[in-house]
Write a protein that holds these residues in place. Structure first.
Motif, PDB file in Angstrom:
ATOM      1  N   ALA A 166       0.841  -1.210   0.000  1.00  0.00           N
ATOM      2  CA  ALA A 166       0.000   0.000   0.000  1.00  0.00           C
ATOM      3  C   ALA A 166       0.872   1.254   0.000  1.00  0.00           C
ATOM      4  O   ALA A 166       0.588   2.204  -0.728  1.00  0.00           O
ATOM      5  CB  ALA A 166      -0.932   0.002   1.211  1.00  0.00           C
ATOM      6  N   ILE A 167       1.924   1.261   0.804  1.00  0.00           N
ATOM      7  CA  ILE A 167       2.833   2.411   0.841  1.00  0.00           C
ATOM      8  C   ILE A 167       3.439   2.630  -0.548  1.00  0.00           C
ATOM      9  O   ILE A 167       3.440   3.749  -1.068  1.00  0.00           O
ATOM     10  CB  ILE A 167       3.940   2.217   1.899  1.00  0.00           C
ATOM     11  CG1 ILE A 167       3.346   2.275   3.309  1.00  0.00           C
ATOM     12  CG2 ILE A 167       5.048   3.263   1.734  1.00  0.00           C
ATOM     13  CD1 ILE A 167       4.311   1.857   4.412  1.00  0.00           C
ATOM     14  N   ALA A 168       3.943   1.551  -1.143  1.00  0.00           N
ATOM     15  CA  ALA A 168       4.556   1.656  -2.474  1.00  0.00           C
ATOM     16  C   ALA A 168       3.540   2.138  -3.510  1.00  0.00           C
ATOM     17  O   ALA A 168       3.854   2.986  -4.350  1.00  0.00           O
ATOM     18  CB  ALA A 168       5.151   0.307  -2.888  1.00  0.00           C
ATOM     19  N   GLY A 169       2.324   1.616  -3.448  1.00  0.00           N
ATOM     20  CA  GLY A 169       1.288   2.020  -4.400  1.00  0.00           C
ATOM     21  C   GLY A 169       0.876   3.472  -4.225  1.00  0.00           C
ATOM     22  O   GLY A 169       0.697   4.203  -5.206  1.00  0.00           O
ATOM     23  N   LEU A 170       0.722   3.912  -2.981  1.00  0.00           N
ATOM     24  CA  LEU A 170       0.365   5.307  -2.717  1.00  0.00           C
ATOM     25  C   LEU A 170       1.484   6.245  -3.168  1.00  0.00           C
ATOM     26  O   LEU A 170       1.219   7.324  -3.700  1.00  0.00           O
ATOM     27  CB  LEU A 170       0.047   5.512  -1.233  1.00  0.00           C
ATOM     28  CG  LEU A 170      -1.279   4.907  -0.755  1.00  0.00           C
ATOM     29  CD1 LEU A 170      -1.311   4.817   0.767  1.00  0.00           C
ATOM     30  CD2 LEU A 170      -2.453   5.713  -1.284  1.00  0.00           C
ATOM     31  N   HIS A 171       2.723   5.831  -2.974  1.00  0.00           N
ATOM     32  CA  HIS A 171       3.858   6.637  -3.424  1.00  0.00           C
ATOM     33  C   HIS A 171       3.887   6.706  -4.953  1.00  0.00           C
ATOM     34  O   HIS A 171       4.014   7.797  -5.538  1.00  0.00           O
ATOM     35  CB  HIS A 171       5.163   6.062  -2.876  1.00  0.00           C
ATOM     36  CG  HIS A 171       6.376   6.779  -3.347  1.00  0.00           C
ATOM     37  ND1 HIS A 171       6.658   8.086  -3.034  1.00  0.00           N
ATOM     38  CD2 HIS A 171       7.389   6.365  -4.140  1.00  0.00           C
ATOM     39  CE1 HIS A 171       7.786   8.456  -3.603  1.00  0.00           C
ATOM     40  NE2 HIS A 171       8.258   7.423  -4.286  1.00  0.00           N
ATOM     41  N   ALA A 172       3.747   5.550  -5.604  1.00  0.00           N
ATOM     42  CA  ALA A 172       3.785   5.509  -7.071  1.00  0.00           C
ATOM     43  C   ALA A 172       2.648   6.330  -7.683  1.00  0.00           C
ATOM     44  O   ALA A 172       2.820   6.939  -8.739  1.00  0.00           O
ATOM     45  CB  ALA A 172       3.716   4.063  -7.557  1.00  0.00           C
ATOM     46  N   ALA A 173       1.505   6.367  -7.003  1.00  0.00           N
ATOM     47  CA  ALA A 173       0.351   7.115  -7.518  1.00  0.00           C
ATOM     48  C   ALA A 173       0.433   8.605  -7.187  1.00  0.00           C
ATOM     49  O   ALA A 173      -0.418   9.382  -7.622  1.00  0.00           O
ATOM     50  CB  ALA A 173      -0.937   6.530  -6.949  1.00  0.00           C
ATOM     51  N   GLY A 174       1.450   9.001  -6.422  1.00  0.00           N
ATOM     52  CA  GLY A 174       1.651  10.415  -6.128  1.00  0.00           C
ATOM     53  C   GLY A 174       0.975  10.928  -4.870  1.00  0.00           C
ATOM     54  O   GLY A 174       0.906  12.139  -4.658  1.00  0.00           O
ATOM     55  N   TYR A 175       0.495  10.029  -3.988  1.00  0.00           N
ATOM     56  CA  TYR A 175      -0.188  10.446  -2.766  1.00  0.00           C
ATOM     57  C   TYR A 175       0.743  10.576  -1.568  1.00  0.00           C
ATOM     58  O   TYR A 175       0.405  11.231  -0.582  1.00  0.00           O
ATOM     59  CB  TYR A 175      -1.307   9.465  -2.408  1.00  0.00           C
ATOM     60  CG  TYR A 175      -2.358   9.369  -3.477  1.00  0.00           C
ATOM     61  CD1 TYR A 175      -3.154  10.460  -3.799  1.00  0.00           C
ATOM     62  CD2 TYR A 175      -2.558   8.184  -4.176  1.00  0.00           C
ATOM     63  CE1 TYR A 175      -4.126  10.378  -4.787  1.00  0.00           C
ATOM     64  CE2 TYR A 175      -3.530   8.090  -5.159  1.00  0.00           C
ATOM     65  CZ  TYR A 175      -4.306   9.187  -5.459  1.00  0.00           C
ATOM     66  OH  TYR A 175      -5.268   9.099  -6.431  1.00  0.00           O
ATOM     67  N   LEU A 176       1.900   9.925  -1.628  1.00  0.00           N
ATOM     68  CA  LEU A 176       2.906  10.002  -0.562  1.00  0.00           C
ATOM     69  C   LEU A 176       4.220  10.472  -1.160  1.00  0.00           C
ATOM     70  O   LEU A 176       4.585  10.061  -2.263  1.00  0.00           O
ATOM     71  CB  LEU A 176       3.152   8.624   0.079  1.00  0.00           C
ATOM     72  CG  LEU A 176       2.062   8.000   0.918  1.00  0.00           C
ATOM     73  CD1 LEU A 176       2.517   6.638   1.436  1.00  0.00           C
ATOM     74  CD2 LEU A 176       1.684   8.896   2.078  1.00  0.00           C
ATOM     75  N   ASP A 177       4.915  11.301  -0.400  1.00  0.00           N
ATOM     76  CA  ASP A 177       6.260  11.713  -0.778  1.00  0.00           C
ATOM     77  C   ASP A 177       7.260  10.977   0.094  1.00  0.00           C
ATOM     78  O   ASP A 177       6.960  10.611   1.233  1.00  0.00           O
ATOM     79  CB  ASP A 177       6.431  13.229  -0.598  1.00  0.00           C
ATOM     80  CG  ASP A 177       5.609  14.034  -1.597  1.00  0.00           C
ATOM     81  OD1 ASP A 177       5.330  13.520  -2.699  1.00  0.00           O
ATOM     82  OD2 ASP A 177       5.230  15.167  -1.259  1.00  0.00           O
ATOM     83  N   SER A 178       8.441  10.775  -0.431  1.00  0.00           N
ATOM     84  CA  SER A 178       9.517  10.084   0.263  1.00  0.00           C
ATOM     85  C   SER A 178      10.612  11.077   0.608  1.00  0.00           C
ATOM     86  O   SER A 178      10.956  11.928  -0.207  1.00  0.00           O
ATOM     87  CB  SER A 178      10.062   8.982  -0.643  1.00  0.00           C
ATOM     88  OG  SER A 178      11.196   8.390  -0.081  1.00  0.00           O
TER      89      SER A 178
END
Length: 150
Positions: free
Chosen positions: A58-70
């Motif tokens: 879920a973290i990886a998917g949210l990041h890939a979709a642009g909802y989370l920044d790293s």
């Protein structure tokens, strides 16, 4: 959180709840994956398994979709933080909770209390079960992908 009253496209399912919980876990502060997983364990309830691999996906998917920044913290660990798109998604997902279409902020706040461990464990299980109650059997883990993984 938006003050708008969203019209839910569909009810909250286990995958949507997972996405919402990850977003709420990093809402106020950046956290590493291990810290997010630790907080998510507080949400384990019938119909919602807080499995580490599922959380990492879920973290990886949210990041890939642009909802989370790293970012990288002061000791060099990767941390995750919600961004403006993620806040909008959290508001939309919170509005899918049963009976809560105009109260996404309340749903998100209660979820944050669960993640923080402030809400008693028995009440956390009841709350998570109530969020998934509209989809008994149809929102089971593995049946659909979260918005981040579509």
């Amino acid at each position: 959180m938006s003050d708008a009253c969203p019209s839910p496209q569909r009810p909250l399912d286990a995958h949507d709840l997972l996405s919402l919980a990850v977003l709420m876990a990093v809402y106020d502060q950046p956290l590493g994956g291990a810290a997010v997983r630790d907080r998510m364990q507080r949400l384990a309830a019938p119909g919602f398994d807080a499995d580490s691999a599922w959380i990492d996906d879920a973290i990886a998917g949210l990041h890939a979709a642009g909802y989370l920044d790293s970012d990288v913290d002061e000791v060099g660990r990767e941390v995750w933080r919600i961004n403006a798109m993620g806040r909008d998604l959290a508001s939309e997902l919170g509005g899918r909770a049963p009976g809560q279409a105009c109260d996404a902020t309340r749903t998100c706040l209660l979820l944050r209390l669960c993640l923080d461990g402030t809400m008693p464990a028995h009440n956390r299980r009841i709350f998570v079960a109530s969020l998934l109650s509209r989809n008994a059997g149809s929102g089971a883990q593995g049946s659909e992908k979260s918005p981040a993984n579509r």
